[in-house]
Design a protein around this motif. Structure first.
Motif, PDB file in Angstrom:
ATOM      1  N   ILE A   4       0.804  -1.220   0.000  1.00  0.00           N
ATOM      2  CA  ILE A   4       0.000   0.000   0.000  1.00  0.00           C
ATOM      3  C   ILE A   4       0.838   1.272   0.000  1.00  0.00           C
ATOM      4  O   ILE A   4       0.285   2.352  -0.139  1.00  0.00           O
ATOM      5  N   GLY A   5       2.129   1.158   0.189  1.00  0.00           N
ATOM      6  CA  GLY A   5       2.907   2.387   0.227  1.00  0.00           C
ATOM      7  C   GLY A   5       4.366   2.165   0.535  1.00  0.00           C
ATOM      8  O   GLY A   5       4.896   1.073   0.365  1.00  0.00           O
ATOM      9  N   LYS A   6       4.970   3.247   1.034  1.00  0.00           N
ATOM     10  CA  LYS A   6       6.408   3.249   1.261  1.00  0.00           C
ATOM     11  C   LYS A   6       6.736   4.253   2.365  1.00  0.00           C
ATOM     12  O   LYS A   6       6.086   5.288   2.468  1.00  0.00           O
ATOM     13  N   ILE A   7       7.740   3.937   3.144  1.00  0.00           N
ATOM     14  CA  ILE A   7       8.269   4.889   4.124  1.00  0.00           C
ATOM     15  C   ILE A   7       9.194   5.827   3.349  1.00  0.00           C
ATOM     16  O   ILE A   7      10.152   5.383   2.721  1.00  0.00           O
ATOM     17  N   VAL A   8       8.884   7.134   3.370  1.00  0.00           N
ATOM     18  CA  VAL A   8       9.646   8.070   2.539  1.00  0.00           C
ATOM     19  C   VAL A   8      10.556   9.008   3.330  1.00  0.00           C
ATOM     20  O   VAL A   8      11.463   9.602   2.746  1.00  0.00           O
ATOM     21  N   ALA A   9      10.323   9.134   4.642  1.00  0.00           N
ATOM     22  CA  ALA A   9      11.152  10.056   5.420  1.00  0.00           C
ATOM     23  C   ALA A   9      10.935   9.820   6.907  1.00  0.00           C
ATOM     24  O   ALA A   9       9.992   9.138   7.313  1.00  0.00           O
ATOM     25  N   THR A  10      11.817  10.420   7.691  1.00  0.00           N
ATOM     26  CA  THR A  10      11.590  10.478   9.131  1.00  0.00           C
ATOM     27  C   THR A  10      10.944  11.819   9.433  1.00  0.00           C
ATOM     28  O   THR A  10      10.969  12.731   8.604  1.00  0.00           O
ATOM     29  N   LEU A  35       1.359  -2.819  10.413  1.00  0.00           N
ATOM     30  CA  LEU A  35       1.962  -2.597   9.101  1.00  0.00           C
ATOM     31  C   LEU A  35       3.126  -3.565   8.961  1.00  0.00           C
ATOM     32  O   LEU A  35       3.848  -3.817   9.922  1.00  0.00           O
ATOM     33  N   PHE A  36       3.298  -4.109   7.772  1.00  0.00           N
ATOM     34  CA  PHE A  36       4.414  -5.012   7.510  1.00  0.00           C
ATOM     35  C   PHE A  36       5.391  -4.294   6.594  1.00  0.00           C
ATOM     36  O   PHE A  36       5.018  -3.835   5.521  1.00  0.00           O
ATOM     37  N   LEU A  37       6.636  -4.193   7.037  1.00  0.00           N
ATOM     38  CA  LEU A  37       7.673  -3.570   6.227  1.00  0.00           C
ATOM     39  C   LEU A  37       8.556  -4.648   5.628  1.00  0.00           C
ATOM     40  O   LEU A  37       8.956  -5.582   6.325  1.00  0.00           O
ATOM     41  N   GLU A  38       8.834  -4.504   4.340  1.00  0.00           N
ATOM     42  CA  GLU A  38       9.693  -5.467   3.655  1.00  0.00           C
ATOM     43  C   GLU A  38      11.133  -5.008   3.823  1.00  0.00           C
ATOM     44  O   GLU A  38      11.639  -4.192   3.053  1.00  0.00           O
ATOM     45  N   LEU A  39      11.782  -5.542   4.870  1.00  0.00           N
ATOM     46  CA  LEU A  39      13.152  -5.131   5.162  1.00  0.00           C
ATOM     47  C   LEU A  39      14.134  -5.762   4.189  1.00  0.00           C
ATOM     48  O   LEU A  39      15.110  -5.142   3.786  1.00  0.00           O
ATOM     49  N   ASN A  40      13.895  -7.012   3.833  1.00  0.00           N
ATOM     50  CA  ASN A  40      14.666  -7.712   2.808  1.00  0.00           C
ATOM     51  C   ASN A  40      13.655  -8.346   1.866  1.00  0.00           C
ATOM     52  O   ASN A  40      12.506  -8.563   2.239  1.00  0.00           O
ATOM     53  N   MET A  70      15.413   8.966  15.750  1.00  0.00           N
ATOM     54  CA  MET A  70      15.555   9.254  14.329  1.00  0.00           C
ATOM     55  C   MET A  70      16.560   8.300  13.683  1.00  0.00           C
ATOM     56  O   MET A  70      16.387   7.888  12.539  1.00  0.00           O
ATOM     57  N   GLU A  71      17.596   7.917  14.415  1.00  0.00           N
ATOM     58  CA  GLU A  71      18.625   7.029  13.871  1.00  0.00           C
ATOM     59  C   GLU A  71      18.036   5.664  13.504  1.00  0.00           C
ATOM     60  O   GLU A  71      18.322   5.114  12.443  1.00  0.00           O
ATOM     61  N   LYS A  75      16.637   3.901   9.217  1.00  0.00           N
ATOM     62  CA  LYS A  75      16.900   2.605   8.579  1.00  0.00           C
ATOM     63  C   LYS A  75      15.668   2.062   7.837  1.00  0.00           C
ATOM     64  O   LYS A  75      15.796   1.175   7.002  1.00  0.00           O
ATOM     65  N   LEU A  76      14.495   2.593   8.166  1.00  0.00           N
ATOM     66  CA  LEU A  76      13.265   2.114   7.529  1.00  0.00           C
ATOM     67  C   LEU A  76      12.869   2.939   6.301  1.00  0.00           C
ATOM     68  O   LEU A  76      11.966   2.547   5.558  1.00  0.00           O
ATOM     69  N   VAL A  77      13.527   4.072   6.089  1.00  0.00           N
ATOM     70  CA  VAL A  77      13.209   4.925   4.940  1.00  0.00           C
ATOM     71  C   VAL A  77      13.499   4.151   3.646  1.00  0.00           C
ATOM     72  O   VAL A  77      14.536   3.513   3.510  1.00  0.00           O
TER      73      VAL A  77
END
Length: 168
Positions: A4-10, A35-40, A70-71, A75-77
């Motif tokens: 459904i989307g993307k992490i674009v910034a902090t 929410l599920f983030l595709e880390l790899n 923020m650090e 890593k998720l951006v």
């Protein structure tokens, strides 16, 4: 799961994230949703939403559990965001996002195969599928769609002559 989307910034110093989405409404995401983030590639990690603020109709500012700086958030951006179908089912009942996995059936050629993904280009949706070993993009526009059967999970279309042959 549906992309459904993307992490674009902090956002800020407390680990908030800016998430773009293509759902089209800014009220579907709630506190405690997952929410599920595709880390790899192929690895979906669940994150529980703790704070949700709609920034506009295409972005949320969110906080998720265990991301408090923020650090760490940085890593998720760039990571793609997925949700389970049931979160969207009450908000996007006619959204092509829900058609991922549905069989695409042409009026002339019959079954073309399952829709692997849907992409939005401007205001138009495209179905991505593999047909005869080649990746094919089919426009999901009202003029081509004959029927969407949610129960039996298929989308029936009347494709213009030669559209599939362009890819083969």
């Amino acid at each position: 799961m549906i992309r459904i989307g993307k992490i674009v910034a902090t956002h800020g110093l407390q680990g908030a994230l800016v998430m773009t989405h293509i759902v089209g409404q800014s009220d579907w995401l709630k506190k405690d949703d997952v929410l599920f983030l595709e880390l790899n590639k192929g690895s979906y990690i669940p994150y529980f939403v703790t704070v949700v603020k709609p920034a506009n109709s295409e972005e949320y500012i969110i906080n998720v559990e265990d991301i408090e700086s923020m650090e760490v958030a940085r890593k998720l951006v760039g990571k793609m965001v997925y949700v389970k179908e049931d979160i969207l089912s009450t908000h996007a009942t006619d959204s092509p996002l829900l058609w991922i996995g549905f069989n695409l059936v042409d009026k002339q050629k019959g079954s073309l195969g399952p829709i692997e993904d849907v992409l939005q280009t401007g205001s138009q949706w495209l179905a991505k599928l593999t047909y005869e070993g080649k990746e094919v993009l089919v426009p999901l526009i009202d003029q081509l769609i004959l029927d969407v059967n949610i129960r039996n999970k298929y989308v029936r279309v009347d494709l213009p002559e030669g559209l599939l042959e362009v890819y083969l």
